[in-house]
Design a protein around this motif. Structure first.
Motif, PDB file in Angstrom:
ATOM      1  N   ASP A 104     -71.912 -41.837   0.392  1.00 17.72           N
ATOM      2  CA  ASP A 104     -70.728 -42.071   1.216  1.00 17.72           C
ATOM      3  C   ASP A 104     -69.733 -42.966   0.485  1.00 17.72           C
ATOM      4  O   ASP A 104     -68.520 -42.715   0.515  1.00 17.72           O
ATOM      5  CB  ASP A 104     -71.117 -42.689   2.565  1.00 17.72           C
ATOM      6  N   ALA A 105     -70.232 -43.991  -0.167  1.00 22.19           N
ATOM      7  CA  ALA A 105     -69.345 -44.876  -0.942  1.00 22.19           C
ATOM      8  C   ALA A 105     -68.692 -44.094  -2.074  1.00 22.19           C
ATOM      9  O   ALA A 105     -67.487 -44.237  -2.332  1.00 22.19           O
ATOM     10  CB  ALA A 105     -70.130 -46.065  -1.489  1.00 22.19           C
ATOM     11  N   THR A 106     -69.468 -43.245  -2.732  1.00 24.33           N
ATOM     12  CA  THR A 106     -68.934 -42.408  -3.806  1.00 24.33           C
ATOM     13  C   THR A 106     -67.841 -41.497  -3.263  1.00 24.33           C
ATOM     14  O   THR A 106     -66.776 -41.355  -3.876  1.00 24.33           O
ATOM     15  CB  THR A 106     -70.054 -41.568  -4.451  1.00 24.33           C
ATOM     16  N   ALA A 107     -68.094 -40.878  -2.108  1.00 22.67           N
ATOM     17  CA  ALA A 107     -67.116 -39.965  -1.514  1.00 22.67           C
ATOM     18  C   ALA A 107     -65.833 -40.691  -1.141  1.00 22.67           C
ATOM     19  O   ALA A 107     -64.732 -40.214  -1.430  1.00 22.67           O
ATOM     20  CB  ALA A 107     -67.723 -39.279  -0.286  1.00 22.67           C
ATOM     21  N   VAL A 108     -65.963 -41.843  -0.514  1.00 18.78           N
ATOM     22  CA  VAL A 108     -64.774 -42.577  -0.069  1.00 18.78           C
ATOM     23  C   VAL A 108     -63.994 -43.128  -1.263  1.00 18.78           C
ATOM     24  O   VAL A 108     -62.785 -42.900  -1.388  1.00 18.78           O
ATOM     25  CB  VAL A 108     -65.150 -43.715   0.911  1.00 18.78           C
ATOM     26  N   ILE A 130     -71.172 -39.137   6.140  1.00 23.20           N
ATOM     27  CA  ILE A 130     -69.899 -38.448   6.365  1.00 23.20           C
ATOM     28  C   ILE A 130     -70.149 -36.957   6.567  1.00 23.20           C
ATOM     29  O   ILE A 130     -69.725 -36.375   7.568  1.00 23.20           O
ATOM     30  CB  ILE A 130     -68.915 -38.681   5.199  1.00 23.20           C
ATOM     31  N   SER A 131     -70.833 -36.331   5.625  1.00 21.54           N
ATOM     32  CA  SER A 131     -71.051 -34.884   5.735  1.00 21.54           C
ATOM     33  C   SER A 131     -71.950 -34.545   6.917  1.00 21.54           C
ATOM     34  O   SER A 131     -71.775 -33.502   7.558  1.00 21.54           O
ATOM     35  CB  SER A 131     -71.622 -34.315   4.432  1.00 21.54           C
ATOM     36  N   ARG A 132     -72.885 -35.399   7.240  1.00 21.88           N
ATOM     37  CA  ARG A 132     -73.770 -35.161   8.384  1.00 21.88           C
ATOM     38  C   ARG A 132     -72.992 -35.268   9.698  1.00 21.88           C
ATOM     39  O   ARG A 132     -73.164 -34.462  10.610  1.00 21.88           O
ATOM     40  CB  ARG A 132     -74.937 -36.145   8.363  1.00 21.88           C
ATOM     41  N   THR A 133     -72.082 -36.232   9.788  1.00 23.16           N
ATOM     42  CA  THR A 133     -71.298 -36.441  11.005  1.00 23.16           C
ATOM     43  C   THR A 133     -70.241 -35.348  11.178  1.00 23.16           C
ATOM     44  O   THR A 133     -70.071 -34.797  12.257  1.00 23.16           O
ATOM     45  CB  THR A 133     -70.611 -37.821  10.976  1.00 23.16           C
ATOM     46  N   PRO A 175     -61.710 -37.684   0.239  1.00 27.51           N
ATOM     47  CA  PRO A 175     -63.052 -38.173   0.564  1.00 27.51           C
ATOM     48  C   PRO A 175     -63.914 -37.114   1.271  1.00 27.51           C
ATOM     49  O   PRO A 175     -65.108 -36.990   1.003  1.00 27.51           O
ATOM     50  CB  PRO A 175     -62.787 -39.378   1.473  1.00 27.51           C
ATOM     51  N   LEU A 176     -63.302 -36.325   2.156  1.00 30.57           N
ATOM     52  CA  LEU A 176     -64.057 -35.255   2.814  1.00 30.57           C
ATOM     53  C   LEU A 176     -64.496 -34.194   1.811  1.00 30.57           C
ATOM     54  O   LEU A 176     -65.637 -33.724   1.854  1.00 30.57           O
ATOM     55  CB  LEU A 176     -63.215 -34.617   3.925  1.00 30.57           C
ATOM     56  N   LEU A 177     -63.602 -33.815   0.908  1.00 33.35           N
ATOM     57  CA  LEU A 177     -63.974 -32.829  -0.115  1.00 33.35           C
ATOM     58  C   LEU A 177     -65.116 -33.336  -0.987  1.00 33.35           C
ATOM     59  O   LEU A 177     -66.078 -32.618  -1.257  1.00 33.35           O
ATOM     60  CB  LEU A 177     -62.770 -32.484  -0.993  1.00 33.35           C
ATOM     61  N   VAL A 178     -65.018 -34.590  -1.416  1.00 29.54           N
ATOM     62  CA  VAL A 178     -66.072 -35.163  -2.258  1.00 29.54           C
ATOM     63  C   VAL A 178     -67.383 -35.254  -1.476  1.00 29.54           C
ATOM     64  O   VAL A 178     -68.456 -34.987  -2.021  1.00 29.54           O
ATOM     65  CB  VAL A 178     -65.643 -36.541  -2.820  1.00 29.54           C
ATOM     66  N   SER A 179     -67.298 -35.577  -0.195  1.00 34.05           N
ATOM     67  CA  SER A 179     -68.532 -35.702   0.607  1.00 34.05           C
ATOM     68  C   SER A 179     -69.253 -34.367   0.781  1.00 34.05           C
ATOM     69  O   SER A 179     -70.439 -34.346   1.096  1.00 34.05           O
ATOM     70  CB  SER A 179     -68.231 -36.322   1.976  1.00 34.05           C
ATOM     71  N   THR A 180     -68.566 -33.265   0.541  1.00 35.17           N
ATOM     72  CA  THR A 180     -69.208 -31.956   0.583  1.00 35.17           C
ATOM     73  C   THR A 180     -70.304 -31.876  -0.481  1.00 35.17           C
ATOM     74  O   THR A 180     -71.358 -31.281  -0.257  1.00 35.17           O
ATOM     75  CB  THR A 180     -68.169 -30.838   0.348  1.00 35.17           C
ATOM     76  N   TYR A 181     -70.054 -32.469  -1.629  1.00 32.07           N
ATOM     77  CA  TYR A 181     -70.992 -32.391  -2.753  1.00 32.07           C
ATOM     78  C   TYR A 181     -71.831 -33.646  -2.936  1.00 32.07           C
ATOM     79  O   TYR A 181     -72.766 -33.655  -3.731  1.00 32.07           O
ATOM     80  CB  TYR A 181     -70.217 -32.072  -4.039  1.00 32.07           C
TER      81      TYR A 181
END
Length: 191
Positions: free
Chosen positions: A161-165, A97-100, A86-92
């Motif tokens: 965020d939902a997409t990343a998680v 998530i990426s802001r926090t 999820p963290l890797l996906v939130s990069t893109y």
């Protein structure tokens, strides 16, 4: 072991150019142009990655035990790995998530490395995962004194965020159930 070390030097060395000498990186980018610079960066990274994979495979054939982690640490490692994708996906897919987290890819690399160091005690494991952990820590510290490079991302949206998680957790499950065994030859969960 030499192939693994050479791969780590090339791969992490290329990815450390900004850490070591940001002005040199900018001069090189200006001199070569964006396309050739990124092409060279990608080519060297690919060579390093291939050498890491090949060297790691070779080193696994002649293992040297440094420490024997207790079996329960495998469960801790699996738990630590849950947020990695999820963290890797939130990069893109930037959002809360990426802001926090600010640098989700570096946090993902650190969690990935720590989890693997907890579960594996062979010399080649410590060399691989310890090198990536050290690099991620140094890179994060160096970001405080330099400007980050823009990463191509989608526009910031709450749905990201939902997409990343969801996307990250699906990838995690696929990795645990099949991909890790297929790529690495080691099942993370023994059934």
């Amino acid at each position: 072991m030499l192939v693994l070390i050479l791969g780590l030097i090339i791969f992490l060395g290329v990815h450390s150019l900004s850490i070591i000498n940001e002005p040199f990186r900018h001069r090189l980018l200006e001199r070569l142009g964006e396309g050739p610079f990124k092409g060279g960066f990608s080519a060297l990274s690919a060579v390093g990655l291939v050498l890491i994979v090949w060297g790691y495979g070779l080193a696994r054939m002649e293992p040297t035990l440094l420490y024997a982690p207790p079996a329960w640490l495998r469960h801790v490692a699996l738990l630590l790995l849950v947020p990695v994708f999820p963290l890797l996906v939130s990069t893109y897919f930037p959002g809360r998530i990426s802001r926090t987290v600010k640098h989700p890819m570096l946090v993902a690399v650190k969690l990935w490395a720590v989890a693997h160091l907890l579960a594996n005690g062979m010399l080649h494991d410590v060399l691989l995962f310890g090198s990536f952990l050290a690099w991620a820590v140094i890179d994060r510290i160096s970001l405080k004194r330099r400007s980050g490079h823009p990463v191509p991302t989608l526009p910031t949206k709450p749905a990201n965020d939902a997409t990343a998680v969801i996307g990250g957790l699906v990838i995690y499950v696929l990795f645990v159930m099949w991909i890790h065994q297929w790529l690495i030859g080691v099942p993370p969960v023994v059934m």
